[in-house]
Enzyme design. Structure first.
Site, PDB file in Angstrom:
ATOM      1  N   GLU A 104      32.863  39.519  38.484  1.00 30.97           N
ATOM      2  CA  GLU A 104      32.125  40.065  37.352  1.00 30.97           C
ATOM      3  C   GLU A 104      30.830  40.719  37.835  1.00 30.97           C
ATOM      4  O   GLU A 104      30.435  40.536  38.994  1.00 30.97           O
ATOM      5  CB  GLU A 104      31.800  38.913  36.384  1.00 30.97           C
ATOM      6  CG  GLU A 104      33.039  38.184  35.847  1.00 30.97           C
ATOM      7  CD  GLU A 104      33.730  38.922  34.706  1.00 30.97           C
ATOM      8  OE1 GLU A 104      33.677  40.170  34.680  1.00 30.97           O
ATOM      9  OE2 GLU A 104      34.328  38.248  33.848  1.00 30.97           O
ATOM     10  N   ASP A 109      43.938  37.081  41.891  1.00 29.83           N
ATOM     11  CA  ASP A 109      43.233  36.043  41.136  1.00 29.83           C
ATOM     12  C   ASP A 109      44.197  35.210  40.292  1.00 29.83           C
ATOM     13  O   ASP A 109      45.374  35.544  40.157  1.00 29.83           O
ATOM     14  CB  ASP A 109      42.135  36.668  40.253  1.00 29.83           C
ATOM     15  CG  ASP A 109      42.598  37.933  39.522  1.00 29.83           C
ATOM     16  OD1 ASP A 109      43.807  38.169  39.447  1.00 29.83           O
ATOM     17  OD2 ASP A 109      41.729  38.667  39.034  1.00 29.83           O
ATOM     18  N   ASP A 140      33.897  46.740  32.443  1.00 35.30           N
ATOM     19  CA  ASP A 140      32.543  46.728  33.013  1.00 35.30           C
ATOM     20  C   ASP A 140      32.549  47.004  34.514  1.00 35.30           C
ATOM     21  O   ASP A 140      31.544  46.813  35.199  1.00 35.30           O
ATOM     22  CB  ASP A 140      31.873  45.370  32.731  1.00 35.30           C
ATOM     23  CG  ASP A 140      32.710  44.201  33.239  1.00 35.30           C
ATOM     24  OD1 ASP A 140      33.738  44.439  33.905  1.00 35.30           O
ATOM     25  OD2 ASP A 140      32.345  43.037  32.973  1.00 35.30           O
ATOM     26  N   HIS A 167      34.489  45.505  36.870  1.00 34.41           N
ATOM     27  CA  HIS A 167      34.723  44.385  37.795  1.00 34.41           C
ATOM     28  C   HIS A 167      36.062  44.538  38.500  1.00 34.41           C
ATOM     29  O   HIS A 167      36.992  45.130  37.962  1.00 34.41           O
ATOM     30  CB  HIS A 167      34.605  43.021  37.094  1.00 34.41           C
ATOM     31  CG  HIS A 167      35.704  42.668  36.147  1.00 34.41           C
ATOM     32  ND1 HIS A 167      35.504  42.521  34.787  1.00 34.41           N
ATOM     33  CD2 HIS A 167      37.016  42.395  36.343  1.00 34.41           C
ATOM     34  CE1 HIS A 167      36.629  42.175  34.207  1.00 34.41           C
ATOM     35  NE2 HIS A 167      37.576  42.105  35.118  1.00 34.41           N
TER      36      HIS A 167
HETATM   37  C1  GLP Z   1      41.293  41.089  34.510  1.00 35.36           C
HETATM   38  C2  GLP Z   1      41.812  40.979  35.943  1.00 35.36           C
HETATM   39  C3  GLP Z   1      41.516  42.244  36.730  1.00 35.36           C
HETATM   40  C4  GLP Z   1      42.013  43.465  35.957  1.00 35.36           C
HETATM   41  C5  GLP Z   1      41.308  43.521  34.624  1.00 35.36           C
HETATM   42  C6  GLP Z   1      41.686  44.727  33.809  1.00 35.36           C
HETATM   43  O1  GLP Z   1      39.925  40.908  34.462  1.00 35.36           O
HETATM   44  N1  GLP Z   1      41.250  39.855  36.611  1.00 35.36           N
HETATM   45  O2  GLP Z   1      42.137  42.174  37.995  1.00 35.36           O
HETATM   46  O3  GLP Z   1      41.755  44.634  36.715  1.00 35.36           O
HETATM   47  O4  GLP Z   1      41.638  42.338  33.901  1.00 35.36           O
HETATM   48  O5  GLP Z   1      42.908  44.565  33.181  1.00 35.36           O
HETATM   49  P1  GLP Z   1      43.678  45.720  32.429  1.00 35.36           P
HETATM   50  O6  GLP Z   1      44.393  46.498  33.485  1.00 35.36           O
HETATM   51  O7  GLP Z   1      44.624  45.011  31.518  1.00 35.36           O
HETATM   52  O8  GLP Z   1      42.675  46.529  31.705  1.00 35.36           O
END
Ligand code: GLP
Length: 261
Positions: free
Chosen positions: A146, A70, A139, A141
Site C-alpha cells: 500500500e 500475495d 492508488d 499499489h
Molecule cells: C489487490 C491485489 C493486487 C491487484 C489489485 C487490483 O489489491 N493485491 O495485486 O493488482 O487488487 O486488482 P484489480 O485488477 O481487480 O483492479
C-alpha cells in the site's frame, strides 16, 4: 520504462499473453522459467489468452515455476476469495503446469514471518524471478504494498488500507468488515529484483495510478512508481487508463512502442 498502449482490454490482454508466451518459449535453459503472478480482475484476460494458447500447443508451462504475489491472512485455500482458489480457478486448473511448480504464500501459516522468509528463500533458490506480472490498485499499489510501503521492502505481513478494504469488498458481500485486514505480500524490492516486470493497467479507475507511475517521481506514495528504477520495466495498458496522461506523454509512448512484442 516502456508503456505499451493498446486500444482496449482485449488487445492489452492478448499483447500481454503473447509477451509472456514468447518469453517462456525463448527460454532455452534447462532450469525452469520463473514467473511471478498476480490476482485481480486486470490479469483475467491475460490468463484466458494463455489458457487458449496452452490448449492450442503454442506454449507449455511444464518447465515453468510460479510465485504468486500475495494472499489474505486467515482465509483457507478452499475459501472462494482466497488467492489460492482464484489462481486455480482462473488459471492453474486449465494449463499443463505441474502442481509442485506452483508457489503461493500460505496465509494460514502459524508463523507468518517464517512463511515470508521461506518464500524469499525459495525464490532465491531458483535464481530469482525471470518475469513478474503485476497489476495495480487504484492508488498505485503493487501486490499488497500500500502507499508508503518501503520501495525496498521484502516479503512480509501487510495491513490493508481502508481504501483497499472498500475496493475489495465487492468480493465480500460489499461489506468492508468482511475483507481480511491483513495479507502476506511480496515486497516492492522482491518484485523489482525480477529480471523483467510487466504490469497490466486498464480502465478509467486506474488513470490516476498510471499518471503517477509514469509522469510522477519515484515515490512510496505510489509503489508501482518503483518501476521507474527497474532496468526492464513494462506497462501494458488500454486507452481508458491513459485518460490522465499529458497529450505529449501519450503520443510519445503510442508512437515509440507501437510495434513492440
Ligand atoms: C489487490 C491485489 C493486487 C491487484 C489489485 C487490483 O489489491 N493485491 O495485486 O493488482 O487488487 O486488482 P484489480 O485488477 O481487480 O483492479
Amino acid at each position: 520504462m516502456k508503456l505499451i498502449i493498446k486500444n482496449d482490454y482485449n488487445e492489452m490482454s492478448a499483447w500481454t499473453a503473447n509477451h509472456i508466451a514468447t518469453a517462456i518459449n525463448n527460454h532455452k535453459e534447462a532450469r525452469p522459467f520463473v514467473l511471478g503472478l498476480p490476482t485481480g480482475s486486470s490479469p483475467i484476460g491475460t490468463y484466458k489468452k494463455l489458457i487458449e494458447m496452452n490448449k492450442a500447443g503454442l506454449v507449455s508451462f511444464k518447465n515453468v515455476v510460479t510465485f504468486n504475489m500475495d494472499e489474505y491472512v486467515g482465509l483457507p485455500r478452499e475459501h472462494d476469495q482466497s488467492y489460492w482458489y482464484f489462481m486455480h480457478d482462473n488459471f492453474f486448473n486449465h494449463i499443463d503446469i505441474p502442481a509442485e511448480n506452483i508457489n503461493i504464500l500460505n496465509g494460514m501459516a502459524e508463523d507468518l514471518e517464517a512463511e515470508c522468509q521461506r518464500y524469499e528463500e525459495k525464490i532465491a533458490s531458483y535464481g530469482g524471478i525471470d518475469l513478474f506480472l503485476g497489476g495495480s490498485g487504484v492508488d498505485g499499489h503493487i501486490a499488497f504494498n500500500e502507499p508508503y510501503t518501503s520501495l525496498s521492502s521484502r516479503t512480509g505481513v501487510r495491513a490493508l488500507t481502508e481504501d483497499t478494504l472498500i475496493v475489495n469488498s465487492r468480493f465480500f458481500d460489499n461489506d468492508p468488515n468482511k475483507v481480511p485486514k491483513t495479507a502476506l505480500s511480496v515486497g516492492v524490492g522482491t518484485v523489482c529484483d525480477s529480471k523483467q516486470v510487466l504490469l497490466v493497467i486498464n480502465g478509467h479507475a486506474k488513470a490516476r495510478a498510471l499518471r503517477n507511475c509514469v509522469e510522477g517521481g519515484v515515490s512510496h506514495a505510489c509503489t508501482i512508481s518503483a518501476l521507474q528504477m527497474h532496468p526492464d520495466g513494462i506497462i501494458a495498458c488500454d486507452e481508458a487508463a491513459c485518460g490522465e496522461l499529458m497529450v505529449d506523454t501519450y503520443k510519445y509512448f503510442k508512437e515509440i512502442y507501437k510495434d513492440e512484442i
